[in-house]
Scaffold this motif. Sequence first.
Motif, PDB file in Angstrom:
ATOM      1  N   THR A  80       0.835  -1.205   0.000  1.00 51.51           N
ATOM      2  CA  THR A  80       0.000   0.000   0.000  1.00 51.51           C
ATOM      3  C   THR A  80       0.864   1.247   0.000  1.00 51.51           C
ATOM      4  O   THR A  80       0.620   2.201  -0.757  1.00 51.51           O
ATOM      5  N   ALA A  83       2.502   1.743  -3.413  1.00 51.08           N
ATOM      6  CA  ALA A  83       1.542   2.212  -4.410  1.00 51.08           C
ATOM      7  C   ALA A  83       1.271   3.700  -4.253  1.00 51.08           C
ATOM      8  O   ALA A  83       1.204   4.438  -5.245  1.00 51.08           O
ATOM      9  N   THR A 267      -1.482   0.642  -7.972  1.00 48.23           N
ATOM     10  CA  THR A 267      -1.556  -0.686  -7.345  1.00 48.23           C
ATOM     11  C   THR A 267      -1.754  -1.761  -8.399  1.00 48.23           C
ATOM     12  O   THR A 267      -1.074  -2.799  -8.394  1.00 48.23           O
TER      13      THR A 267
END
Length: 378
Positions: A80, A83, A267
């Motif tokens: 996360t 990204a 992502t």
Amino acid sequence: MIAATARDVPEIRARMTDWARDPELDGAGNWFRFFLGPSPDGVTESRVFDRVDDVGATIAGTLAIQLPAAKLFYVSADMTDLARHAADPLTDCRLHPEDLPAQIGVMVYEHPPVEGTAAGRHNDVTVVSWGPGRGGLWVHTWATTSASQQGLVRIGRALAQLPHDEMLARARSAAARNLPEPTPDNKPSDSEEIADQTADHVLATFLSNLERAQVPPSFTPPHGYEWCALTPMEFAEMEGWPGGVSEGKSSGDTDARIALQRTILATWLLMGQTLVRSEPMTAPRAARRRIERLDPVLDPTVRYIDLRRARTEPSDRPDDDVEKGMREYRHRWIVRWHWRNQDYPSRSDHRPIWIDPHFAGPEDKPLLGGERVNVLRR
């Protein structure tokens, strides 16, 4: 709300599917009818819906079809963070269907990928669902209920217990009085009067909603995630993403929405590269039994998406390696992280490839900027 784990994702999808299929007042159909209505403001900006479309009903019906068929993904905290980091320098590109990890999917982030913006709704997003829709790809974002929303949710649930006619009459009376929003300066001293004033203000705010549908008993979706926005994304050259349909907009909404959308896109692109590993996981036995009671056909597996161990060399060599090999370098140097456009002749286009920080140059040469380097490894 406690952060979801990878093994929670199958049951989250099962609850969302059950909500999408529910024809009663607490189901998706009534929820979208109440909060969006047939033609929400800005709907024509999406370039997908027309004024004659019943937008709320269309969204609910599409979710009821797509959620059961979705492939499930859980994005680790490290993935996360990468990204979000990679979203800022991501240049505008053409998205192709094969860039998606699945044609229909639900993706849960370990923590919100975009935080600290002026639009609180996007700060709390942790779930993304997508699938084919009119105009290309429909991408939905879902958020946990923030602490600031809890009071409104409690009021909404209390109001839902009242007869609809009584609630509608009270809302019209409150709207006619043009009540100000409750603040510390205009609150009455009596706690019951404060509750009545707050409830009247909420009723006046939702008058148009009450005129078209009844209040959903749970007020927020019972599966625990609040629908934030639908972005119809085209498989075309674009600068950012086109405008979407959402429950509401604020002055800081646009920048936050774009940051979130680009992080989702980053992502997906990273998930197709060798720096990412994917591991299948299954819901716990007790969760599988609950899922089977809701729908025995739903797949209880999820793909756990994480980063591989960092390397000091790039995952793929730049195109000009041959040319560099003919040169004689006197130093080594550090190449910063960046996106590089990789040509794909099969689709007559390129695809952004993420290049991790790495050392370049002959290994037996001194490093520019000094020979001592602190390397943070994942």
